[in-house]
Design a protein around this motif. Structure first.
Motif, short mmCIF file in Angstrom:
data_model
loop_
_atom_site.label_atom_id
_atom_site.label_comp_id
_atom_site.label_asym_id
_atom_site.label_seq_id
_atom_site.Cartn_x
_atom_site.Cartn_y
_atom_site.Cartn_z
N GLN A 150 0.83 -1.16 0.10
CA GLN A 150 -0.01 -0.07 -0.08
C GLN A 150 0.82 1.30 -0.01
O GLN A 150 1.84 1.41 0.55
N VAL A 151 0.62 2.24 -0.69
CA VAL A 151 1.25 3.44 -0.86
C VAL A 151 0.49 4.52 -0.31
O VAL A 151 -0.76 4.80 -0.74
N GLN A 152 0.84 5.18 0.57
CA GLN A 152 0.42 6.49 1.07
C GLN A 152 1.14 7.63 0.36
O GLN A 152 2.44 7.72 0.63
N LEU A 153 0.44 8.71 0.15
CA LEU A 153 1.27 9.87 -0.44
C LEU A 153 0.85 11.23 0.78
O LEU A 153 -0.42 11.34 0.82
N VAL A 154 1.78 11.83 0.91
CA VAL A 154 1.62 13.14 1.50
C VAL A 154 2.14 14.46 0.98
O VAL A 154 3.46 14.34 0.43
N GLU A 155 1.41 15.38 0.81
CA GLU A 155 1.86 16.60 0.21
C GLU A 155 2.14 17.51 0.98
O GLU A 155 1.60 17.66 2.29
N SER A 156 3.03 18.69 0.55
CA SER A 156 3.40 19.72 1.34
C SER A 156 3.95 20.86 0.36
O SER A 156 4.11 20.53 -0.97
N ALA B 53 6.09 9.61 -0.75
CA ALA B 53 5.32 8.33 -0.60
C ALA B 53 5.81 7.43 0.52
O ALA B 53 7.18 7.54 0.67
N SER B 54 5.26 6.54 1.09
CA SER B 54 5.57 5.54 2.14
C SER B 54 5.04 4.42 1.61
O SER B 54 4.06 4.37 0.81
N GLY B 55 5.87 3.33 1.69
CA GLY B 55 5.59 2.05 1.04
C GLY B 55 6.58 1.95 -0.10
O GLY B 55 6.95 2.91 -0.63
N SER B 56 6.33 0.71 -0.65
CA SER B 56 7.15 0.42 -1.76
C SER B 56 6.49 1.02 -3.16
O SER B 56 5.26 0.87 -3.22
N ASN C 112 -0.45 12.18 -7.69
CA ASN C 112 -1.01 10.79 -8.10
C ASN C 112 -0.08 9.90 -8.43
O ASN C 112 0.70 10.39 -9.25
N PHE C 113 0.04 8.70 -7.94
CA PHE C 113 0.98 7.60 -8.37
C PHE C 113 0.18 6.54 -8.96
O PHE C 113 -1.02 6.28 -8.25
N ALA C 114 0.62 5.89 -9.82
CA ALA C 114 -0.28 4.71 -10.49
C ALA C 114 1.02 3.74 -11.29
O ALA C 114 2.01 4.20 -11.40
N GLY C 115 0.31 2.41 -11.06
CA GLY C 115 1.21 1.58 -11.88
C GLY C 115 0.83 0.22 -11.48
O GLY C 115 -0.15 -0.06 -10.57
#
Length: 117
Positions: free
Chosen positions: A1-7, A24-27, A96-99
């Motif tokens: 699972q990927v979590q994204l934090v913006e700043s 991102a956290s996670g792989s 947004n990350f995808a793949g």
């Protein structure tokens, strides 16, 4: 699972600059697409800029020559350098990350960018 934090969002005067970050956290080994989107009040979310695994980039016409998307894979961070900001750039910006085989997509929580004098 990927979590994204913006700043990096905030209030800036017209003509100013901001740099957004999305960590991102996670792989992210399966991620082949990273993008920045924005949504202004009363409008649909739109693509601002994107970068794919080979390094190719794509920009919305409205931000070409003003914004630059980049990434640091070691830091698992996506950036958006925004220069010559205009009031019409005001929006909530999302990364947004995808793949992967099933094309999973992940969104950040959004960061507000306000361009105003």
């Amino acid at each position: 699972q990927v979590q994204l934090v913006e700043s990096g969002g905030g209030l800036v005067q017209p003509g100013g600059s901001l740099r957004l970050s999305c960590t991102a956290s996670g792989s992210i080994s399966s991620i082949s697409y990273m993008g920045w989107y924005r949504q202004a009040p009363g409008k649909q979310r739109e693509l601002v800029a994107a970068i794919i695994s080979g390094g190719s980039t794509n920009y919305a016409d409205s931000v070409k020559d003003r914004f630059t998307i980049s990434r640091d894979n070691d830091k698992k961070t996506l950036y958006l350098q925004m220069n010559s900001l205009k009031p019409e750039d005001t929006a909530v910006y999302y990364c947004n990350f995808a793949g992967g085989i099933s094309w999973r997509t992940y969104w950040g929580q959004g960061t507000q960018v306000t361009v105003s004098s």
